[in-house]
Scaffold this motif. Structure first.
Motif, PDB file in Angstrom:
ATOM      1  N   MET A   1     -19.790 -43.199  -8.903  1.00 57.23           N
ATOM      2  CA  MET A   1     -20.679 -42.497  -9.975  1.00 57.23           C
ATOM      3  C   MET A   1     -22.230 -41.892  -9.532  1.00 57.23           C
ATOM      4  O   MET A   1     -22.529 -40.801  -9.554  1.00 57.23           O
ATOM      5  N   ALA A   2     -22.730 -42.794  -9.110  1.00 56.01           N
ATOM      6  CA  ALA A   2     -24.141 -42.528  -9.277  1.00 56.01           C
ATOM      7  C   ALA A   2     -24.383 -42.120  -7.219  1.00 56.01           C
ATOM      8  O   ALA A   2     -24.700 -41.429  -7.463  1.00 56.01           O
ATOM      9  N   PHE A   3     -23.290 -42.765  -6.622  1.00 57.33           N
ATOM     10  CA  PHE A   3     -23.499 -41.259  -5.428  1.00 57.33           C
ATOM     11  C   PHE A   3     -22.851 -39.958  -6.037  1.00 57.33           C
ATOM     12  O   PHE A   3     -23.353 -38.933  -5.212  1.00 57.33           O
ATOM     13  N   ALA A   4     -21.915 -39.485  -6.697  1.00 59.41           N
ATOM     14  CA  ALA A   4     -21.281 -38.633  -7.131  1.00 59.41           C
ATOM     15  C   ALA A   4     -22.613 -37.713  -7.393  1.00 59.41           C
ATOM     16  O   ALA A   4     -22.757 -36.429  -6.598  1.00 59.41           O
ATOM     17  N   SER A   5     -22.809 -38.329  -8.192  1.00 57.35           N
ATOM     18  CA  SER A   5     -24.244 -37.303  -8.961  1.00 57.35           C
ATOM     19  C   SER A   5     -25.102 -37.235  -7.685  1.00 57.35           C
ATOM     20  O   SER A   5     -25.849 -36.118  -8.022  1.00 57.35           O
ATOM     21  N   LEU A   6     -25.558 -37.940  -7.185  1.00 56.50           N
ATOM     22  CA  LEU A   6     -26.875 -37.924  -5.893  1.00 56.50           C
ATOM     23  C   LEU A   6     -26.007 -36.732  -5.205  1.00 56.50           C
ATOM     24  O   LEU A   6     -26.891 -35.588  -4.656  1.00 56.50           O
ATOM     25  N   GLY A   7     -24.696 -36.681  -4.859  1.00 61.17           N
ATOM     26  CA  GLY A   7     -24.476 -35.196  -3.890  1.00 61.17           C
ATOM     27  C   GLY A   7     -24.154 -34.742  -4.658  1.00 61.17           C
ATOM     28  O   GLY A   7     -25.467 -33.161  -4.185  1.00 61.17           O
ATOM     29  N   LEU A   8     -23.964 -33.773  -5.930  1.00 60.13           N
ATOM     30  CA  LEU A   8     -23.907 -33.040  -6.866  1.00 60.13           C
ATOM     31  C   LEU A   8     -25.479 -32.196  -6.655  1.00 60.13           C
ATOM     32  O   LEU A   8     -25.724 -30.977  -7.059  1.00 60.13           O
ATOM     33  N   ALA A   9     -26.577 -33.320  -7.272  1.00 60.50           N
ATOM     34  CA  ALA A   9     -28.034 -32.979  -7.047  1.00 60.50           C
ATOM     35  C   ALA A   9     -28.332 -32.569  -5.473  1.00 60.50           C
ATOM     36  O   ALA A   9     -28.734 -31.996  -6.168  1.00 60.50           O
ATOM     37  N   ALA A  10     -27.920 -32.957  -4.308  1.00 58.30           N
ATOM     38  CA  ALA A  10     -28.667 -32.523  -2.957  1.00 58.30           C
ATOM     39  C   ALA A  10     -27.724 -31.404  -3.504  1.00 58.30           C
ATOM     40  O   ALA A  10     -28.494 -30.236  -2.393  1.00 58.30           O
ATOM     41  N   ILE A  11     -26.377 -30.953  -3.177  1.00 57.51           N
ATOM     42  CA  ILE A  11     -25.718 -29.370  -2.824  1.00 57.51           C
ATOM     43  C   ILE A  11     -26.380 -28.218  -3.918  1.00 57.51           C
ATOM     44  O   ILE A  11     -26.888 -27.424  -4.394  1.00 57.51           O
ATOM     45  N   ALA A  12     -26.691 -29.353  -5.552  1.00 55.61           N
ATOM     46  CA  ALA A  12     -27.577 -28.009  -6.255  1.00 55.61           C
ATOM     47  C   ALA A  12     -28.575 -27.667  -5.432  1.00 55.61           C
ATOM     48  O   ALA A  12     -29.236 -26.038  -5.623  1.00 55.61           O
ATOM     49  N   LEU A  13     -29.804 -29.200  -5.166  1.00 57.80           N
ATOM     50  CA  LEU A  13     -30.548 -28.373  -4.698  1.00 57.80           C
ATOM     51  C   LEU A  13     -30.554 -28.243  -2.992  1.00 57.80           C
ATOM     52  O   LEU A  13     -31.328 -26.336  -2.533  1.00 57.80           O
ATOM     53  N   ALA A  14     -29.739 -27.765  -2.244  1.00 57.85           N
ATOM     54  CA  ALA A  14     -29.484 -26.755  -1.497  1.00 57.85           C
ATOM     55  C   ALA A  14     -29.165 -25.781  -1.544  1.00 57.85           C
ATOM     56  O   ALA A  14     -29.370 -25.139  -1.179  1.00 57.85           O
ATOM     57  N   ALA A  15     -28.683 -25.172  -2.714  1.00 59.79           N
ATOM     58  CA  ALA A  15     -27.697 -23.834  -3.387  1.00 59.79           C
ATOM     59  C   ALA A  15     -28.930 -22.839  -3.455  1.00 59.79           C
ATOM     60  O   ALA A  15     -29.678 -22.020  -3.174  1.00 59.79           O
ATOM     61  N   VAL A  16     -30.264 -24.077  -4.110  1.00 55.65           N
ATOM     62  CA  VAL A  16     -31.208 -23.662  -4.666  1.00 55.65           C
ATOM     63  C   VAL A  16     -31.975 -22.739  -3.918  1.00 55.65           C
ATOM     64  O   VAL A  16     -32.744 -21.783  -3.705  1.00 55.65           O
ATOM     65  N   ALA A  17     -32.340 -24.001  -2.806  1.00 59.51           N
ATOM     66  CA  ALA A  17     -33.190 -23.698  -1.094  1.00 59.51           C
ATOM     67  C   ALA A  17     -32.382 -22.539  -0.706  1.00 59.51           C
ATOM     68  O   ALA A  17     -33.422 -21.297  -0.022  1.00 59.51           O
ATOM     69  N   PHE A  18     -31.318 -22.138  -0.433  1.00 60.27           N
ATOM     70  CA  PHE A  18     -30.924 -21.468   0.133  1.00 60.27           C
ATOM     71  C   PHE A  18     -31.222 -19.735  -0.561  1.00 60.27           C
ATOM     72  O   PHE A  18     -31.136 -18.816  -0.020  1.00 60.27           O
ATOM     73  N   VAL A  19     -30.671 -19.651  -1.857  1.00 62.03           N
ATOM     74  CA  VAL A  19     -30.741 -18.575  -2.337  1.00 62.03           C
ATOM     75  C   VAL A  19     -32.346 -18.185  -2.360  1.00 62.03           C
ATOM     76  O   VAL A  19     -32.471 -16.656  -2.505  1.00 62.03           O
ATOM     77  N   ALA A  20     -33.048 -19.263  -2.830  1.00 61.60           N
ATOM     78  CA  ALA A  20     -34.896 -18.895  -2.366  1.00 61.60           C
ATOM     79  C   ALA A  20     -34.998 -18.115  -0.927  1.00 61.60           C
ATOM     80  O   ALA A  20     -35.655 -17.119  -0.908  1.00 61.60           O
ATOM     81  N   VAL A  21     -34.669 -19.303  -0.018  1.00 59.44           N
ATOM     82  CA  VAL A  21     -34.286 -18.372   1.072  1.00 59.44           C
ATOM     83  C   VAL A  21     -33.898 -17.141   1.441  1.00 59.44           C
ATOM     84  O   VAL A  21     -34.789 -16.428   1.794  1.00 59.44           O
ATOM     85  N   ASP A  22     -32.901 -16.505   0.935  1.00 58.16           N
ATOM     86  CA  ASP A  22     -32.181 -15.641   0.775  1.00 58.16           C
ATOM     87  C   ASP A  22     -32.874 -14.366   0.067  1.00 58.16           C
ATOM     88  O   ASP A  22     -32.834 -13.025   0.749  1.00 58.16           O
ATOM     89  N   ARG A  23     -33.313 -14.891  -0.784  1.00 57.65           N
ATOM     90  CA  ARG A  23     -34.229 -13.507  -1.852  1.00 57.65           C
ATOM     91  C   ARG A  23     -35.771 -13.536  -0.781  1.00 57.65           C
ATOM     92  O   ARG A  23     -36.315 -12.463  -1.146  1.00 57.65           O
ATOM     93  N   HIS A  24     -36.023 -14.718  -0.488  1.00 60.08           N
ATOM     94  CA  HIS A  24     -37.459 -14.169   0.581  1.00 60.08           C
ATOM     95  C   HIS A  24     -37.094 -12.960   1.486  1.00 60.08           C
ATOM     96  O   HIS A  24     -37.464 -12.270   2.406  1.00 60.08           O
TER      97      HIS A  24
END
Length: 233
Positions: A1-24
């Motif tokens: 469960m901990a690894f799954a949570s970390l994976g979801l968090a990484a995906i979320a961070l990547a998505a946020v970073a992608f959105v920020a880059v795309d907006r920029h």
């Protein structure tokens, strides 16, 4: 469960970073497009200002320069609809000005040709009338011969001097006007000013410009040039 949570968090961070880059990136594209639009607006404004100046001056040189500028803009500009419409409008206005200038020049040329033809015809008519006057005078039958003069016994018959031979009117030239020692002479080859010492082909060397009655005449070593407005007194 901990690894799954970390994976979801990484995906979320990547998505946020992608959105920020795309907006920029989108913001950068919008800023670039805004700069391009501002540049296009400045170019069109400059062309409009130049066209207004040319419309007030109505000069052919400025029209040619504007046509070259529009041609340069057509070859170097982008395919923006607004810029293409502005250039098309400017081209139409330039062509209209060009047609107006051409029509004015054509009318001016026709007017000059008409005035030149009328003036040449009038001068030729006056020359013909002046040439006919000596012929009409020669055709007039002479009157009865006057009786020889009688002299008294105290009158000497010895010659006292020579009598100047009257000068004949020269054909081919007429005096159009005169002032002081200069006269304007017209002939078959145009008009020219003359004064004492000048040489006229077919008329000889000019001796003087003098007034005979109401008219001016030019006296040469071969005769005299009559006035175009009437025979001298």
């Amino acid at each position: 469960m901990a690894f799954a949570s970390l994976g979801l968090a990484a995906i979320a961070l990547a998505a946020v970073a992608f959105v920020a880059v795309d907006r920029h990136r989108q913001a950068g594209l919008l800023a670039e497009r805004a700069r391009e639009n501002a540049t296009l607006e400045q170019t069109v404004s400059a062309l409009n200002a130049r066209l207004q100046a040319i419309e007030s001056a109505k000069g052919r040189d400025d029209l040619a320069e504007l046509r070259r500028s529009v041609g340069d803009m057509k070859s170097a500009a982008t395919t923006s609809r607004e810029l293409a419409a502005a250039i098309a409008q400017l081209s139409q206005r330039v062509e209209k000005l060009d047609r107006e200038q051409g029509a004015k020049l054509d009318r001016l040329g026709q007017r000059v040709d008409q005035e030149t033809t009328a003036r040449t015809a009038d001068l030729a008519s006056r020359l013909d009338r002046l040439e006919k006057k000596p012929a009409q005078a020669a055709a007039t039958p002479p009157g009865p011969a006057a009786p020889p003069p009688t002299f008294g016994a105290n009158v000497s018959m010895d010659p006292t001097g020579s009598i100047a031979r009257p000068r004949q009117a020269l054909r081919g030239y007429v005096v159009l006007g005169a002032q002081d020692d200069m006269a304007l002479v017209g002939g078959r080859y145009g008009e020219r000013p003359v004064r004492a010492g000048d040489y006229l082909p077919g008329a000889g060397r000019v001796e003087r410009v003098e007034r005979q009655g109401p008219n001016w005449v030019v006296v040469t070593d071969q005769g005299f040039i009559p006035s175009a407005y009437g025979a001298p007194d």
